[in-house]
Design an enzyme around this catalytic site. Structure first.
Site, PDB file in Angstrom:
ATOM      1  N   SER A  68       9.646  67.011 111.624  1.00  0.00           N
ATOM      2  CA  SER A  68      10.551  66.013 112.200  1.00  0.00           C
ATOM      3  C   SER A  68      10.675  66.311 113.684  1.00  0.00           C
ATOM      4  CB  SER A  68      11.926  66.128 111.524  1.00  0.00           C
ATOM      5  OG  SER A  68      12.902  65.416 112.261  1.00  0.00           O
ATOM      6  N   TYR A  70      19.257  71.203 108.554  1.00  0.00           N
ATOM      7  CA  TYR A  70      18.093  70.304 108.578  1.00  0.00           C
ATOM      8  C   TYR A  70      17.130  70.707 109.695  1.00  0.00           C
ATOM      9  CZ  TYR A  70      15.357  65.987 108.553  1.00  0.00           C
ATOM     10  OH  TYR A  70      14.328  65.067 108.479  1.00  0.00           O
TER      11      TYR A  70
HETATM   12  N1  LIG Z   1      13.574  58.845 108.036  1.00  0.00           N
HETATM   13  C1  LIG Z   1      13.576  59.566 109.144  1.00  0.00           C
HETATM   14  O1  LIG Z   1      14.190  59.199 110.165  1.00  0.00           O
HETATM   15  C2  LIG Z   1      12.801  60.859 109.194  1.00  0.00           C
HETATM   16  C3  LIG Z   1      12.617  61.448 110.457  1.00  0.00           C
HETATM   17  C4  LIG Z   1      11.917  62.654 110.529  1.00  0.00           C
HETATM   18  C5  LIG Z   1      11.417  63.249 109.380  1.00  0.00           C
HETATM   19  N2  LIG Z   1      11.621  62.658 108.172  1.00  0.00           N
HETATM   20  C6  LIG Z   1      11.097  63.367 106.991  1.00  0.00           C
HETATM   21  O2  LIG Z   1      10.206  62.527 106.291  1.00  0.00           O
HETATM   22  C7  LIG Z   1      10.236  62.827 104.908  1.00  0.00           C
HETATM   23  C8  LIG Z   1      10.486  61.566 104.105  1.00  0.00           C
HETATM   24  O3  LIG Z   1      11.731  61.034 104.507  1.00  0.00           O
HETATM   25  P1  LIG Z   1      12.193  59.548 104.176  1.00  0.00           P
HETATM   26  O4  LIG Z   1      12.953  59.085 105.365  1.00  0.00           O
HETATM   27  O5  LIG Z   1      11.070  58.744 103.658  1.00  0.00           O
HETATM   28  O6  LIG Z   1      13.250  59.863 103.007  1.00  0.00           O
HETATM   29  P2  LIG Z   1      13.722  58.945 101.761  1.00  0.00           P
HETATM   30  O7  LIG Z   1      15.066  59.489 101.406  1.00  0.00           O
HETATM   31  O8  LIG Z   1      13.590  57.504 102.095  1.00  0.00           O
HETATM   32  O9  LIG Z   1      12.652  59.311 100.634  1.00  0.00           O
HETATM   33  C9  LIG Z   1      12.541  60.631 100.164  1.00  0.00           C
HETATM   34  C10 LIG Z   1      11.848  60.641  98.807  1.00  0.00           C
HETATM   35  O10 LIG Z   1      11.743  62.013  98.431  1.00  0.00           O
HETATM   36  C11 LIG Z   1      12.198  62.148  97.078  1.00  0.00           C
HETATM   37  N3  LIG Z   1      12.719  63.502  96.887  1.00  0.00           N
HETATM   38  C12 LIG Z   1      13.903  64.017  97.310  1.00  0.00           C
HETATM   39  N4  LIG Z   1      14.040  65.279  96.879  1.00  0.00           N
HETATM   40  C13 LIG Z   1      12.920  65.579  96.191  1.00  0.00           C
HETATM   41  C14 LIG Z   1      12.468  66.729  95.484  1.00  0.00           C
HETATM   42  N5  LIG Z   1      13.218  67.835  95.410  1.00  0.00           N
HETATM   43  N6  LIG Z   1      11.249  66.701  94.894  1.00  0.00           N
HETATM   44  C15 LIG Z   1      10.483  65.582  94.953  1.00  0.00           C
HETATM   45  N7  LIG Z   1      10.870  64.445  95.546  1.00  0.00           N
HETATM   46  C16 LIG Z   1      12.074  64.448  96.178  1.00  0.00           C
HETATM   47  C17 LIG Z   1      13.257  61.081  96.907  1.00  0.00           C
HETATM   48  O11 LIG Z   1      13.445  60.762  95.532  1.00  0.00           O
HETATM   49  C18 LIG Z   1      12.663  59.936  97.729  1.00  0.00           C
HETATM   50  O12 LIG Z   1      11.813  59.140  96.919  1.00  0.00           O
HETATM   51  C19 LIG Z   1      11.324  63.897 104.742  1.00  0.00           C
HETATM   52  O13 LIG Z   1      10.723  65.170 104.708  1.00  0.00           O
HETATM   53  C20 LIG Z   1      12.166  63.734 105.990  1.00  0.00           C
HETATM   54  O14 LIG Z   1      12.843  64.916 106.332  1.00  0.00           O
HETATM   55  C21 LIG Z   1      12.295  61.476 108.048  1.00  0.00           C
END
Ligand SMILES: NC(=O)c1ccc[n+]([C@@H]2O[C@H](COP(=O)([O-])OP(=O)(O)OC[C@H]3O[C@@H](n4cnc5c(N)ncnc54)[C@H](O)[C@@H]3O)[C@@H](O)[C@H]2O)c1
Length: 317
Positions: free
Chosen positions: A146, A159
């Site tokens: 991230s 985080y």
């Molecule tokens: N959305 C943002 O702004 C953003 C920014 C930087 C990084 N990220 C990173 O990108 C990745 C995806 O984020 P997102 O925004 O799509 O999140 P999201 O919440 O939309 O989706 C996350 C998915 O991961 C699944 N999940 C959660 N815990 C889990 C576990 N223990 N085992 C397996 N599956 C699990 C959830 O069920 C969900 O389907 C994450 O690692 C997040 O930290 C997101």
């Protein structure tokens, strides 16, 4: 740079049931890859699999044993993958002093060890396939870090710590996996419009306040932030061109700025420790002969013998 110029035949994605994971499944499926969609929420993984014509598996990335079973299942049923996207992650916010030991345990288990297990289980498979002269396929590990990895924030201490760890793990692993012809990329998105904000745990806050904060952020980023398909396209690009670290969004690039200037040097330094470099260092040390400070080293060794304590203990005093 090597990179996977051919369409990856098989792609494994964790957290594929929503957000960036689902968009990445769609992006690879559009290229022609077969996708294994893993998620803790099997129904959500099933929806993505139906969308992309892939297969769904339940997997809690925090569960090391489940990873071993999952890895063995993928290998037996689908073969060794070409790309593994360690995407699953959770959000956690609030003051550091309010975080409990269990809060830390959970976020480290999911955000950091979830990535570690994925790299362990599939990294071995990819390295082993690379040793097979009959196989021309290369592998690539993609880890979702991230922009938080290089943006300190008092609002998200746990985080940002886990994401910085994922970024550094990816850099170190990349240096090792190069000898197995396996690429490693860390993806560093800024704010992306997904459900992660409403799903974030806000520690130290009562339920209603936490829900309100999550909903407000989801509304805000839903309005202004880019969608997860942007990250998915960047992931495909990182795999194709073997990009070590890829910020996504303008804000993420700005935050990356100063860090970026010195990273190539640090990446070279990360390689120190392999057999070849250690032999070279050894040869260099021999050519230079005894260091002038050798007397001091001998004094420490003598004391070690006399006192019966370890060298490390003596040095530490
Ligand atoms: N959305 C943002 O702004 C953003 C920014 C930087 C990084 N990220 C990173 O990108 C990745 C995806 O984020 P997102 O925004 O799509 O999140 P999201 O919440 O939309 O989706 C996350 C998915 O991961 C699944 N999940 C959660 N815990 C889990 C576990 N223990 N085992 C397996 N599956 C699990 C959830 O069920 C969900 O389907 C994450 O690692 C997040 O930290 C997101």
């Amino acid at each position: 740079m090597a990179g996977l110029r051919n369409v990856p035949e098989l792609v494994v994605i964790t957290g594929a049931g929503a957000g960036i994971g689902r968009a990445t499944a769609v992006a690879f499926a559009e290229l022609g890859s077969r996708v294994v969609c893993a998620d803790i929420d099997l129904a959500a993984a099933g929806e993505t699999a139906a969308l992309v014509g892939g297969v769904a598996r339940q997997l809690d990335v925090a569960d090391a044993d489940a990873w071993e079973h999952f890895g063995a299942w993928v290998r037996a049923e689908c073969g060794v993958p070409d790309v593994v996207v360690n995407n699953a992650g959770i959000g956690m916010g609030g003051p550091f002093l309010e975080h409990t030991a269990q809060d830390w345990r959970r976020i480290v288990d999911v955000n950091l060890l979830g990535v570690v297990h994925g790299c362990r289980v599939f990294g071995r498979q990819l390295a082993e396939r690379n040793r097979d002269p009959a196989s021309a396929r290369r592998g690539h590990l993609v880890n979702l870090a991230s922009a938080a990895a290089f943006t300190p924030s008092r609002g998200l201490p746990a985080y940002v710590a886990t994401k910085a760890a994922v970024l550094m793990l990816s850099e170190a692993l990349r240096a090792e996996m190069a000898e197995h012809d396996v690429g490693v990329s860390a993806i560093c998105p800024g704010f992306i419009a997904t459900d992660i904000y409403s799903a974030t745990t806000w520690v130290g806050e009562a339920g209603a306040a936490a829900l309100h904060r999550g909903a407000a952020l989801t509304g805000l980023f839903g309005r202004f932030a880019p969608g997860p398909d942007l990250v998915a396209r960047r992931i495909v690009l990182a795999v194709r061109w073997d990009v070590p670290v890829l910020p996504v969004t303008v804000g993420a690039w700005l935050a990356y700025g100063t860090y970026h200037l010195t990273t190539p040097l640090m990446r070279l330094a990360a390689r120190v420790g392999d057999e070849q470099t250690m032999r070279w260092l050894d040869g260099l040390a021999r050519r230079l002969g005894d260091p002038p400070a050798n007397a001091a080293v001998r004094v420490v060794s003598e004391k070690t013998r006399q006192n019966g304590v370890t060298h490390a203990q003596v040095v530490a005093r």
